[in-house]
Scaffold this motif. Structure first.
Motif, mmCIF file in Angstrom:
data_model
loop_
_atom_site.group_PDB
_atom_site.id
_atom_site.type_symbol
_atom_site.label_atom_id
_atom_site.label_comp_id
_atom_site.label_asym_id
_atom_site.label_seq_id
_atom_site.Cartn_x
_atom_site.Cartn_y
_atom_site.Cartn_z
ATOM 1 N N UNK A 114 14.725 -32.661 -69.335
ATOM 2 C CA UNK A 114 14.284 -32.901 -67.966
ATOM 3 C C UNK A 114 14.417 -34.360 -67.573
ATOM 4 N N UNK A 115 14.662 -34.614 -66.298
ATOM 5 C CA UNK A 115 14.815 -35.991 -65.828
ATOM 6 C C UNK A 115 13.608 -36.813 -66.269
ATOM 7 N N UNK A 116 13.826 -37.952 -66.920
ATOM 8 C CA UNK A 116 12.715 -38.700 -67.528
ATOM 9 C C UNK A 116 11.876 -39.489 -66.527
ATOM 10 N N UNK A 117 11.324 -38.793 -65.555
ATOM 11 C CA UNK A 117 10.379 -39.430 -64.648
ATOM 12 C C UNK A 117 9.027 -39.558 -65.344
ATOM 13 N N UNK A 118 8.329 -40.692 -65.202
ATOM 14 C CA UNK A 118 7.024 -40.818 -65.843
ATOM 15 C C UNK A 118 6.007 -39.858 -65.238
ATOM 16 N N UNK A 119 4.970 -39.566 -66.026
ATOM 17 C CA UNK A 119 3.842 -38.765 -65.557
ATOM 18 C C UNK A 119 2.683 -39.713 -65.294
ATOM 19 N N UNK A 125 4.739 -43.945 -73.958
ATOM 20 C CA UNK A 125 5.507 -44.834 -73.086
ATOM 21 C C UNK A 125 5.853 -44.194 -71.753
ATOM 22 N N UNK A 126 5.803 -42.872 -71.689
ATOM 23 C CA UNK A 126 6.149 -42.169 -70.447
ATOM 24 C C UNK A 126 4.926 -41.843 -69.582
ATOM 25 N N UNK A 127 3.735 -42.142 -70.059
ATOM 26 C CA UNK A 127 2.502 -41.834 -69.337
ATOM 27 C C UNK A 127 1.943 -43.093 -68.698
ATOM 28 N N UNK A 128 1.627 -43.017 -67.419
ATOM 29 C CA UNK A 128 0.977 -44.122 -66.702
ATOM 30 C C UNK A 128 -0.432 -43.666 -66.349
ATOM 31 N N UNK A 129 -1.419 -44.359 -66.895
ATOM 32 C CA UNK A 129 -2.815 -44.024 -66.610
ATOM 33 C C UNK A 129 -3.385 -45.122 -65.716
ATOM 34 N N UNK A 130 -3.668 -44.757 -64.470
ATOM 35 C CA UNK A 130 -4.089 -45.756 -63.492
ATOM 36 C C UNK A 130 -5.574 -46.064 -63.556
ATOM 37 N N UNK A 131 -6.387 -45.169 -64.126
ATOM 38 C CA UNK A 131 -7.822 -45.293 -63.959
ATOM 39 C C UNK A 131 -8.200 -44.939 -62.531
#
Length: 384
Positions: free
Chosen positions: A229-234, A258-264
């Motif tokens: 799948x297209x490597x867009x971050x989650x 590295x593919x996960x963005x946790x914003x809080x």
């Protein structure tokens, strides 16, 4: 009419329950400013925000705040006391919004907002203290409330299945709506997404906790990447909730840190930007009383993949891809398909905007005011 209204959860850190009461009181003050409104910064002995109300955002010709309490103990002593109703000025209506429910009122019509009982369905979704406190309030409502406001048909059905003695003609569905009134708002990019291209990330909004099902979501995402799948971050936009201390270890085991963005926790402006610019909004919650992140994402055109469980189909209608929240393979296949099918994504985006327009705070507030009138015209409920 003298309306007493619980605003205890409408402070700066408000979540679903707080947004519901915040938006309803704002809409009622706009629709019917001639009523007298008593707004309660504390309500009961289960929930207490020591900062309420440092600011009074609700103004009107006959709007009053109080009583104010500096400690949870002081609030508890007041609200469980037999003189509370008289000290409040004997309002025509007292509306509870934070799960706690009084049982000693003999004159005021007691309205109780029922959100959900996920803690009954699966005790592992919350802590013991929260489970006990929430169930105590809901149980007391079944004994003492004159009317119950359920936030979805699914919630109403569940309430009546647990408390079949409660009269069905005294429970009314009044839907929540989006907290955002401006459909054209563009929002503000969160700092955590610097370097992430607009429209090139998957989004999940909500507190990271077992009921919201992020464990399975990241498993589906890892499988999606493994299948090309297209490597867009989650992007996971929400604060850390209870019982999720092992979540980072789970991400490490899946090899997707590295593919996960946790914003809080994000501001409203940041949330608008996230909804408006995501590739799709993923909401695999296991159980909801309503599902605000689905509706709010749709408002800003977010193509939506979500659960087919509990209340969510009422919110999403035919404008989303609905799936079993426990069927990770279905989620993987849907993500793979929509990642390459831009026409389907665009169709879902347009359908989402139209679906979101079915929910309006003024309509919900008008329905609530009508319920108040019916409650006043009816005798108080008596338990045989």
């Amino acid at each position: 009419m003298h309306i007493g209204f619980d605003i205890s959860q409408t402070g700066s850190g408000k979540a679903g329950c707080g947004f519901f009461s915040h938006a309803l009181i704002k809409a009622m003050l706009e629709l019917v400013p001639e009523h007298r409104y008593s707004l309660f910064p504390s309500f009961g002995n289960f929930y207490f925000d020591a900062k309420m109300p440092l600011a009074n955002p609700y103004s009107g010709r006959d709007v009053h705040y109080g009583p104010r309490h500096l400690t949870r103990e002081a609030a508890s002593l007041f609200w469980i006391g037999n003189e509370a109703e008289a000290l409040l000025g004997l309002p025509d209506i007292i509306h509870a919004n934070n799960f706690w429910c009084p049982t000693q009122f003999t004159s005021s019509r007691l309205i109780y907002t029922f959100y959900d009982m996920g803690f009954v369905v699966n005790p592992d979704w919350t802590t013991e203290a929260n489970r006990v406190g929430c169930f105590d309030g809901v149980f007391r409502s079944a004994m003492a409330a004159d009317w119950v406001v359920a936030i979805s048909d699914a919630s109403k059905t569940h309430y009546l299945s647990v408390f079949p003695h409660f009269p069905e003609n005294r429970i009314r569905v009044i839907y929540p709506c989006s907290r955002f009134s401006d459909y054209s708002a563009v929002g503000k990019r969160p700092k955590a997404l610097e370097g992430v291209a607009d429209g090139k990330y998957w989004l999940n909004v909500g507190t990271i906790e077992p009921r919201k099902n992020q464990h399975r979501l990241v498993e589906s995402y890892a499988r999606y990447l493994a299948l090309g799948g297209e490597p867009m971050p989650l992007v996971l936009a929400g604060g850390k909730g209870w019982l999720m201390d092992d979540f980072q270890k789970h991400l490490s085991a899946l090899g997707i840190n590295a593919q996960i963005v946790m914003t809080g926790y994000v501001s409203d402006d940041e949330l608008i930007w996230l909804y408006r610019n995501c590739y799709a909004n993923l909401y695999p919650s296991l159980f909801e009383g309503f599902g605000l992140p689905v509706l709010e994402g749709m408002q800003f055109g977010a193509p939506t993949l979500t659960s087919n469980s509990t209340s969510i189909p009422e919110v999403a209608g035919d404008a989303a891809i609905l799936m079993d929240p426990e069927d990770t393979d279905s989620w993987v296949q849907a993500m793979l398909r929509i990642a390459v099918n831009k026409l389907e994504r665009d169709r879902l985006s347009l359908a989402a905007i139209e679906q979101s327009k079915r929910f309006d705070w003024k309509q919900s507030a008008a329905a609530l005011l009508q319920l108040y009138e019916e409650a006043l015209a009816s005798p108080k409920r008596r338990i045989a």
